[in-house]
Design an enzyme around this catalytic site. Structure first.
Site, short mmCIF file in Angstrom:
data_model
loop_
_atom_site.label_atom_id
_atom_site.label_comp_id
_atom_site.label_asym_id
_atom_site.label_seq_id
_atom_site.Cartn_x
_atom_site.Cartn_y
_atom_site.Cartn_z
N ASP A 465 38.97 10.66 59.46
CA ASP A 465 38.68 10.79 61.00
C ASP A 465 38.79 12.18 61.34
O ASP A 465 39.56 12.92 60.81
CB ASP A 465 39.35 9.76 61.54
CG ASP A 465 38.79 9.31 62.67
OD1 ASP A 465 37.75 9.75 63.37
OD2 ASP A 465 39.10 8.09 63.25
N ASP A 535 31.39 4.56 67.63
CA ASP A 535 32.69 3.61 67.59
C ASP A 535 32.06 2.43 68.44
O ASP A 535 32.71 1.53 68.49
CB ASP A 535 33.64 4.26 68.53
CG ASP A 535 34.79 4.91 67.60
OD1 ASP A 535 34.72 4.73 66.64
OD2 ASP A 535 35.49 5.61 68.28
C1 GLA Z 1 38.21 6.76 65.94
C2 GLA Z 1 37.51 6.12 64.85
C3 GLA Z 1 37.56 4.63 64.84
C4 GLA Z 1 38.99 4.38 64.54
C5 GLA Z 1 40.13 4.99 65.45
C6 GLA Z 1 41.48 5.02 64.89
O1 GLA Z 1 38.13 6.72 67.02
O2 GLA Z 1 36.18 6.50 65.09
O3 GLA Z 1 36.80 3.92 63.84
O4 GLA Z 1 39.20 4.59 63.22
O5 GLA Z 1 39.73 6.31 65.46
O6 GLA Z 1 42.34 5.70 65.57
#
Ligand code: GLA
Length: 726
Positions: A465, A535
Site C-alpha cells: 500500500d 477503497d
Molecule cells: C488504504 C487501503 C485500504 C486499507 C487501508 C489500511 O486505505 O486502500 O485497502 O489497506 O489503507 O490502512
C-alpha cells in the site's frame, strides 16, 4: 543490435517533389496496424502514419495522408512549437538539431525493436528512438534514450517518451479522471482547438486523479464496438504529462512522458537517460477493440503472472479494520475456507512493537509483529492458514513511516523533507514518505519484504500500500544541484527494489494499492499481479469505476470485492447478488466479516464462489466486449467476456436505476462466433431465471438481435453463461 542502411527492404516509389527515398522508410506493422516513419541519414526523422495496416508506404504517400511531421520535435530553430526534447548544453546553448545517424533492428523472443539513432549536428549529444512490435499482440512500445559526451553535464528540460501526430477529424478524447473513492471515471469530449493536458504531480499515487492513458476516437462520438480508435498508456508510476495539442494544421500532436515540472535532469557525460515506455495501439473495432489489444499485451508482456488465474481471497480490512488478533484472523480463515475461498489477506493493524498499530497515527516502518495482538506471531497465522487449507497474505506500506515509530526515531533523515520548513504530514497527521532516491532506504524497503519472505516462506501474497502524497519535496540524500531529480529518482529507486523482489521471489503474488486505486499503471504492473481498484466497494459505484478501469487494465488484475451492506463508504444498501455479480466481473474477493453473514447469505456466497471458479478462466483471460455503458445513463450497464476460441462467454447486466415504464434495451451480444450455436444459462440465479435460460441460439442471432428480458428493478443484475454446442 544490427545496423542496417536499407530499412526492411521496403519498395516505395519516390514521388516527384518528395525528397524521401524508399529505402529510408520504416514500416512497422502488427497484424492489424502499421506505423510508418522515415529516417534519412543527416535529416530529422519523420512520423508519417499510424493507423490501419498497410502493406506498402506507397499507399500512404499517394493518398496524401502522410503526416511528414518530425518524429521527435526538439527545441531548436523551430522554437515556437511544443517539443518532445529540450536541453541546455554545457556552454549555455539551449537548442538542438538532431539528425539521423543510423537505424538498427533487433529481433528476439517474438519481438522486434527498431532503433533510430540521432546525433546533434554540432554537439556530441545523442537521442535514440525505440519502437518495439510483438508477433503476438497489437501494441507498439516506444521509448527514448538520451545521452551525451559533452565536457560538462547537460540539463534536460523536456524528455518525452513519445510524440505522435494524429490527423484531426471529428476526433474525440476519452480519458479517466477521479478522486479517492471515485477513481477512473470515463470522460469523453470532442477535441477542440488548443491544448488538453492530462497530468499528475502526486509524486507517489499517480492515478488517484487521472490515469496516464487515453483513447482518441477518430470517427466522431466514441463507440465501443465500431470506429477507428487509437489508445495510448504511459508505463510510469511517477508524475506524468500527456498533452494533446490541437492546432490549425489539422493535426493533433500527442506528447507523452514524465512530467518535467520541477524535474529538470542534470545528465552527466556518458550517463544514459531512458524514458518510460509509451504503449499504443490502433483498432477498427471501437474502444473495446483498443481495450482488448491492451489487455492482451498486458497479460502476455506487462503484468506479473499475467496469464495465470487469480485466487478468490478474503481481505480483512473492512471486516475488522485495525482490530487484528490471532483468534479473529483464525476465524476469518475458517469462514473463508467454508465459503470456498482460497487466500486470506491480513490487512493493516498487525505490526508495531514499541508503538502497536491501532490506527493510522503510528508504527509505519516498524515491520515486526505486534505481540499483544498476535502472541503466536506470523507463524501462528500461517499455521492457521495451513489448518484451514487456504493461502496466507499480508499488508505492508513499506515506503512510509510515522513520526511515532522506531524507524523515524532512528532515521529522521530518511524522510522526504525540506530544510527550515515544518513538515506537512499525511494520514493520521503523522505520516511521512521515505526517500527512495537514497540507496539505504532502498535497502531497507527491500529488507521489509525480504525478511518477511525469508522468515515466513509460506507468505503467498503481499498487499503493498501507499497512502500519502509526496509532500515536503526535498532530499537529504541528493546533492544540492540534483534536488530536481527527486520525483524521478524516487521512482527509479522504487523500481530497483521491486525488480530485486521480483527476481528473488518470482512466485510471490503482489497487489498494488495506494489509498485504493492510486497506483493503477503499467509502470508498476510488471512487478504486481493486480491492483486494488478503489477503497470504495459500493457495488453500484464500482460499476462505473470498473468500467473506466477496464478500458486499459484487464479483469485478471482488477481487485473487486464483495463487502457488507450498508456499504461503508456510501451507506448504500444493495442486494448481495448485485455485490457478487459486480465483483465477479473482475478478480473476485471478499472484504467483510463473514461471521456477520446470515446462513442464507453464506449459502449464496458459497454457490457464487463455486460458480466464479467455473467461469474464472473466461473472465480473467477472455476478451472484453463492453456493451451498454453506465455513463450513457440509460439505467443499464452490460459487458461480456469471450474466451479466445469463442467457445464460452460470460455476460453481466446491471440495473442502475428503475422507473415505471422506462425503456429497457434488447441485450445484444458481441464477440461470438456467428456460425456457432450457443446455450444460454443464467448463473447466480435468485428468484426466477430469464425465460431464455437453457435455450440455444445461433451466435449471429445473439449478436444481431440479442435477447429481451427484464433485469428486474433497481440494483438488480443477471449473469449469463453462453456456451457453444460442440
Ligand atoms: C488504504 C487501503 C485500504 C486499507 C487501508 C489500511 O486505505 O486502500 O485497502 O489497506 O489503507 O490502512
Amino acid at each position: 543490435m544490427k545496423k542496417i542502411s536499407v530499412l526492411g527492404c521496403i519498395a516505395a516509389t519516390v514521388l516527384s517533389g518528395n525528397m524521401l527515398r524508399a529505402e529510408n522508410h520504416i514500416l512497422l506493422s502488427t497484424k492489424n496496424s502499421s506505423l510508418l516513419l522515415t529516417a534519412e541519414k543527416g535529416q530529422a526523422p519523420l512520423f508519417q502514419y499510424f493507423g490501419a495496416r498497410v502493406d506498402s508506404p506507397d499507399d500512404i504517400f499517394n493518398s496524401g495522408v502522410a503526416l511528414r511531421d518530425p518524429a521527435y520535435p526538439q527545441f531548436g530553430s523551430q522554437c515556437y512549437r511544443e517539443v518532445a526534447v529540450q536541453a541546455t548544453h554545457a556552454d549555455g546553448n539551449m537548442s538542438l538539431e538532431l539528425a539521423v545517424e543510423s537505424v538498427s533492428r533487433d529481433r528476439r523472443d517474438g519481438a522486434e525493436t527498431t532503433a533510430i539513432a540521432m546525433k546533434d549536428k554540432h554537439y556530441p549529444f545523442f537521442v535514440t528512438l525505440f519502437y518495439k512490435t510483438y508477433d503476438d499482440c497489437e501494441v507498439i512500445e516506444t521509448w527514448t534514450e538520451i545521452s551525451h559526451t559533452e565536457k560538462k553535464p547537460v540539463t534536460l528540460y523536456r524528455f518525452a517518451s513519445a510524440y505522435m501526430p494524429v490527423r484531426r477529424s471529428d476526433t474525440w478524447l476519452s480519458h479517466f479522471h477521479g478522486m479517492w473513492g471515485a477513481e477512473c471515471y470515463l470522460h469523453e469530449e470532442p477535441l477542440t482547438d488548443g491544448m488538453k493536458v492530462i497530468k499528475n504531480k502526486d509524486g507517489v499515487r499517480n492515478t488517484q486523479r487521472d490515469n496516464p492513458s487515453f483513447m482518441l476516437s477518430l470517427d466522431g462520438c466514441p463507440q465501443e464496438l465500431s470506429g477507428r480508435v487509437i489508445g495510448g498508456a504511459l508505463a510510469w508510476a511517477g508524475n506524468y504529462r500527456i498533452a494533446l495539442d490541437n492546432d490549425n494544421t489539422h493535426t493533433t500532436r500527442v506528447f507523452a512522458g514524465i512530467n518535467e515540472e520541477q524535474s529538470q535532469y542534470i545528465l552527466k557525460p556518458k550517463e544514459v537517460f531512458t524514458t518510460p515506455v509509451f504503449a499504443f495501439t490502433f483498432s477498427e473495432e471501437g474502444k473495446s477493440g483498443v481495450s482488448r489489444n491492451i489487455h492482451r499485451w498486458a497479460r502476455l508482456h506487462r503484468l506479473n503472472h499475467g496469464t495465470e488465474l487469480r485466487d478468490v481471497l478474503l481481505n480483512s480490512w473492512e471486516g475488522v479494520y485495525f482490530k487484528v488478533n490471532q483468534e479473529g484472523m483464525d476465524q476469518m480463515m475458517a469462514d473463508l475456507a467454508d465459503l470456498g475461498g482460497e487466500l486470506f489477506v491480513m490487512d493493516d493493524g498487525w505490526f508495531g512493537d514499541k508503538y502497536p498499530r491501532n490506527n493510522g497515527e503510528t508504527s509505519l516502518g516498524d515491520w515486526v509483529v505486534c505481540r499483544e495482538k498476535l502472541p503466536q506471531g506470523i507463524e501462528g497465522l500461517t499455521a492457521s492458514a495451513k489448518k484451514h487449507g487456504v493461502k496466507f497474505g499480508i499488508w505492508i506500506e513499506p515506503e512510509m513511516t510515522n513520526i511515532r515509530s522506531e524507524l523515524y526515531e532512528k532515521h529522521p533523515d530518511w524522510v522526504i523533507q525540506q530544510p527550515y520548513r515544518e513538515k506537512r504530514m499525511g494520514r493520521g497527521g503523522t505520516q511521512l514518505v521515505l526517500d527512495l532516491s537514497n540507496p539505504d532506504v532502498q535497502e531497507f524497503v527491500f529488507g521489509v519484504v525480504n525478511r518477511l519472505m525469508t522468515e515466513h516462506p509460506d507468505i503467498a501474497y503481499i498487499k503493498w500500500d501507499d497512502n500519502m502524497t509526496l509532500y515536503n519535496y526535498g532530499s537529504t540524500y541528493l546533492p544540492a544541484n540534483r534536488q530536481s531529480h527527486l520525483y524521478i529518482d524516487y521512482q527509479r529507486g522504487m523500481e530497483k527494489v521491486l525488480r530485486r523482489i521480483h527476481e528473488k521471489y518470482p512466485d510471490l503474488v503482489m497487489q498494488s494499492c495506494a489509498s485504493g486505486g492510486g497506483r493503477v499503471n503499467y509502470g508498476v504492473l510488471p512487478y504486481y499481479d493486480e491492483f486494488w481498484t478503489s477503497d470504495n466497494t459500493d457495488a453500484l459505484q464500482r460499476i462505473y469505476m470498473q468500467w473506466g478501469v477496464s478500458n486499459f487494465y484487464p479483469a485478471v488484475a482488477m481487485g473487486s470485492h464483495v463487502s457488507a451492506s450498508p456499504n461503508h463508504q456510501t451507506g448504500r444498501h444493495v442486494p448481495l447478488k448485485l455485490r457478487f455479480d459486480v465483483a465477479m466481473s473482475g478478480r473476485l474477493g471478499l472484504e467483510l466479516q463473514p461471521a456477520k453473514m446470515t446462513d442464507e447469505e453464506k449459502e449464496f456466497a458459497r454457490k457464487a464462489i463455486a460458480t466464479y471458479k467455473e467461469i474464472r478462466p473466461v473472465v480473467q483471460q477472455g476478451d472484453l466486449y463492453r456493451l451498454i455503458s453506465p455513463f450513457d445513463k440509460t439505467g443499464h450497464a452490460a459487458l461480456m467476456y469471450v474466451s479466445p476460441d469463442k467457445g464460452r462467454a460470460v455476460w453481466f447486466g446491471y440495473k442502475l436505476e428503475h422507473f415505471r415504464n422506462m425503456p429497457f434495451p434488447t441485450f445484444r451480444m458481441a464477440g461470438l462466433n456467428p456460425d456457432k450455436r450457443y446455450t444460454v444459462t443464467e448463473l447466480n440465479v435468485e428468484g426466477k431465471p430469464i425465460p431464455q435460460s437453457g435455450m440455444t441460439f445461433c451466435g449471429a442471432f445473439l449478436m444481431e438481435n440479442g435477447l429481451e428480458f427484464s433485469l428486474g428493478n433497481e440494483y438488480a443484475s443477471r449473469v449469463l453463461e453462453i456456451k457453444a454446442i460442440d
